[in-house]
Design an enzyme around this catalytic site. Structure first.
Site, PDB file in Angstrom:
ATOM      1  N   HIS A 185     -35.112  17.468 105.626  1.00  0.00           N
ATOM      2  CA  HIS A 185     -35.170  17.780 107.054  1.00  0.00           C
ATOM      3  C   HIS A 185     -34.834  19.247 107.240  1.00  0.00           C
ATOM      4  O   HIS A 185     -33.957  19.776 106.561  1.00  0.00           O
ATOM      5  CB  HIS A 185     -34.142  16.948 107.842  1.00  0.00           C
ATOM      6  CG  HIS A 185     -33.974  17.433 109.262  1.00  0.00           C
ATOM      7  ND1 HIS A 185     -34.805  17.041 110.286  1.00  0.00           N
ATOM      8  CD2 HIS A 185     -33.092  18.318 109.812  1.00  0.00           C
ATOM      9  CE1 HIS A 185     -34.426  17.655 111.407  1.00  0.00           C
ATOM     10  NE2 HIS A 185     -33.389  18.438 111.150  1.00  0.00           N
ATOM     11  N   TYR A 200     -31.849  12.239 115.562  1.00  0.00           N
ATOM     12  CA  TYR A 200     -33.284  12.041 115.759  1.00  0.00           C
ATOM     13  C   TYR A 200     -33.617  11.633 117.198  1.00  0.00           C
ATOM     14  O   TYR A 200     -34.659  11.009 117.442  1.00  0.00           O
ATOM     15  CB  TYR A 200     -33.809  10.990 114.775  1.00  0.00           C
ATOM     16  CG  TYR A 200     -34.052  11.542 113.377  1.00  0.00           C
ATOM     17  CD1 TYR A 200     -34.879  12.646 113.172  1.00  0.00           C
ATOM     18  CD2 TYR A 200     -33.481  10.937 112.261  1.00  0.00           C
ATOM     19  CE1 TYR A 200     -35.122  13.137 111.890  1.00  0.00           C
ATOM     20  CE2 TYR A 200     -33.717  11.430 110.977  1.00  0.00           C
ATOM     21  CZ  TYR A 200     -34.546  12.532 110.798  1.00  0.00           C
ATOM     22  OH  TYR A 200     -34.788  13.014 109.533  1.00  0.00           O
ATOM     23  N   GLU A 236     -28.233  20.286 116.187  1.00  0.00           N
ATOM     24  CA  GLU A 236     -28.118  19.443 114.996  1.00  0.00           C
ATOM     25  C   GLU A 236     -26.923  19.842 114.122  1.00  0.00           C
ATOM     26  O   GLU A 236     -26.220  18.974 113.602  1.00  0.00           O
ATOM     27  CB  GLU A 236     -29.411  19.529 114.179  1.00  0.00           C
ATOM     28  CG  GLU A 236     -30.620  18.953 114.908  1.00  0.00           C
ATOM     29  CD  GLU A 236     -31.946  19.218 114.207  1.00  0.00           C
ATOM     30  OE1 GLU A 236     -32.984  18.805 114.751  1.00  0.00           O
ATOM     31  OE2 GLU A 236     -31.950  19.852 113.120  1.00  0.00           O
ATOM     32  N   LYS A 286     -32.451  14.340 102.203  1.00  0.00           N
ATOM     33  CA  LYS A 286     -32.361  12.967 102.702  1.00  0.00           C
ATOM     34  C   LYS A 286     -32.024  11.999 101.555  1.00  0.00           C
ATOM     35  O   LYS A 286     -32.057  12.385 100.373  1.00  0.00           O
ATOM     36  CB  LYS A 286     -33.684  12.590 103.364  1.00  0.00           C
ATOM     37  CG  LYS A 286     -34.061  13.433 104.594  1.00  0.00           C
ATOM     38  CD  LYS A 286     -35.366  12.907 105.204  1.00  0.00           C
ATOM     39  CE  LYS A 286     -35.935  13.821 106.260  1.00  0.00           C
ATOM     40  NZ  LYS A 286     -37.206  13.279 106.828  1.00  0.00           N
ATOM     41  N   ASN A 342     -40.062  11.854 102.935  1.00  0.00           N
ATOM     42  CA  ASN A 342     -40.485  13.244 102.716  1.00  0.00           C
ATOM     43  C   ASN A 342     -39.331  14.170 102.341  1.00  0.00           C
ATOM     44  O   ASN A 342     -39.430  15.393 102.477  1.00  0.00           O
ATOM     45  CB  ASN A 342     -41.302  13.763 103.905  1.00  0.00           C
ATOM     46  CG  ASN A 342     -40.505  13.786 105.188  1.00  0.00           C
ATOM     47  OD1 ASN A 342     -39.301  13.517 105.190  1.00  0.00           O
ATOM     48  ND2 ASN A 342     -41.166  14.122 106.281  1.00  0.00           N
TER      49      ASN A 342
END
Ligand code: DAT
Ligand code: MG
Length: 151
Positions: A117, A51, A128, A11, A114
């Site tokens: 993904h 998402y 995805e 990310k 975090n």
């Protein structure tokens, strides 16, 4: 267990903190094969599609804002049980709940930053991966897979 493909995103926080190599290195050392790889900045439509399961939740807008805020690195990892195996390397969603030795426990502090993904099922992975990659973005790595997987 079957050979699976999963979508991994380093990310924008991973890119800006210089942790892309660390994350990809952990996947490679586990033996997962990278069969597609791209640096890109997501637009809002792609971010909301990716998402989609979280639409309507209180953190959704912040999540979309964050994932579109800068470049990310998307990759397809392949290997035996790759979906679950990559989730194991990542650790729990909240870094404070993640086991030491996982990416999120070792390098992240908060759930909203975090770093990584990973798809949570084979079905999610297919959905995805199709957002991030076209068929001709993949290379064939069958030969490399056979270095790791015994039939
Ligand atoms: P994961 O990324 O482990 O699959 P998820 O799919 O439940 O977790 O959520 C997607 C991302 O949304 C997650 O990586 C960080 C963010 N997120 C989830 N729950 C959150 C919360 N309670 N507050 C803020 N961000 C959250
Ligand atoms: Mg998820």
């Amino acid at each position: 267990m079957a050979i699976e493909r999963t979508l991994i995103l380093c990310k924008p926080d991973a890119v800006s903190r210089g942790l892309v190599g660390e994350i990809i290195g952990r996947l490679e050392r586990r033996g997962y094969i990278i069969s597609a790889l791209k640096m890109m900045q997501l637009d809002g439509d792609k971010a909301r599609a990716h998402y989609g399961e979280h639409a309507g939740k209180p953190f959704f807008q912040g999540l979309v804002d964050f994932i579109t805020s800068g470049p990310l690195v998307a990759l397809c990892a392949e290997g035996e049980g790759a979906v679950e195996g990559c989730r194991q390397l990542m650790g729990a969603t909240n870094p404070l709940a993640a086991a030491p030795g996982t990416i999120r426990a070792d390098f992240a502090q908060s759930i909203g930053r975090n770093l990584v993904h990973g798809s949570d099922s084979v079905a999610s992975a297919k959905r995805e991966l199709d957002i991030f990659f076209a068929d001709n973005d993949y290379v064939t790595r069958k030969h490399d897979l056979h270095r790791w997987i015994f039939e």
